[in-house]
Enzyme design. Sequence first.
Site, short mmCIF file in Angstrom:
data_model
loop_
_atom_site.label_atom_id
_atom_site.label_comp_id
_atom_site.label_asym_id
_atom_site.label_seq_id
_atom_site.Cartn_x
_atom_site.Cartn_y
_atom_site.Cartn_z
N CYS A 263 -23.28 3.58 66.41
CA CYS A 263 -22.88 5.08 66.86
C CYS A 263 -24.00 5.74 66.63
O CYS A 263 -24.26 6.49 67.74
CB CYS A 263 -21.63 5.44 66.00
N HIS A 312 -18.66 7.97 61.39
CA HIS A 312 -18.72 7.71 62.97
C HIS A 312 -19.13 9.29 63.75
O HIS A 312 -18.47 10.37 63.33
CB HIS A 312 -17.43 7.22 63.44
N HIS A 324 -19.15 7.26 73.13
CA HIS A 324 -19.71 6.42 71.79
C HIS A 324 -19.65 5.08 72.05
O HIS A 324 -19.38 4.35 72.85
CB HIS A 324 -18.76 6.90 70.81
#
Length: 350
Positions: A263, A312, A324
């Site tokens: 991420c 995240h 993402h």
Amino acid sequence: MASHRRPKQPSRTRVTVLTTAAAAAVALSSQAANAAPSEKPSKDEVKAKVDKLYTEAEQATEKYNGAKEKQEKLQKEISTIQDNVARGQEELNELRDGLGSMASSQYRSGGIDPSLQLFLSADPENYLDKASALDQLSGQQVETLKQVQEKQRDLAQQRAEAGEKLKDLASTRTELGKKKKEVQGKLSSAQKLLNTLTAAEKAALQQEEQRSTRSSEREVLSSAGTPSGKPASGRAAAAFAAAQSKIGTPYVYGATGPSSFDCSGLTSWAYAQAGVGIPRTSEAQTGAGTRISSMSQLQVGDLVFFFNDLHHVGLYAGNGQVLHAPRTGTVVRYESMSTIGGPFMFGVRV
């Protein structure tokens, strides 16, 4: 003539024990036969457990990334210090050679200055602290001795600093190994759970994800095929476009592109393509710009952070969607911010 004896009959107690044991065995067999087989977890139950493991793996991944970044930084710092020490030692040797030349010249002209002779035969660390010695030295010799003393102290300090950083590096490497093992363990457990699903169940899960991705893509893109939201800046638009070019690229923990990403690897790579350097880990990226608390104020290209521990991060894509790299087993894609699995915390405008 052989004697004939009647066989000994089992005692009444023994017969009772055997009969009871046999009856118990029959009862246990009957219970085992009639017991309902353990129920196999449903597809949705397996998915919930796998998603939890993937979340834990991503948490460990960001810590792994942080340890890896720290290791690389320490290695560079140690290398720089070692180079400086090597150059400093050369300079110190040249200074000592210069003093040696002075001593040789004095010897040829009639003897060595007692103070210089003392220096050449012992460590001069505390030599200049003695005021009486200064009176016996020439101005050039005093200056050279001061430089030697200063260089020696500087080298000692740098060597001590390098030693401390080497200890820190060893500790960081140990932490890195533990985090890597933790990530691999979580991913292995998730894969074992997925292996319990039938081919039809796996296909159904994949179809659900594909439908969700297509729905998010429709939300993001206008009829012209561009993000429907306003970009935060020219650089944000460039970073977002770079991330868009990687849609479909696989998630791999610890990866920073260009053929795979995690991420924070995706977000740092995307902004690098726009000429902007941001930190490597999601937690560090929270300080890369101005914080945006309200989702309604987000613009395309803003960094968006999820989960209480901020493990995240993605790029805001407009209309409540994020672009993402979600987790292992997925690819870079659009997704609704409401289905990430953890709460939206805030955004950051780089």
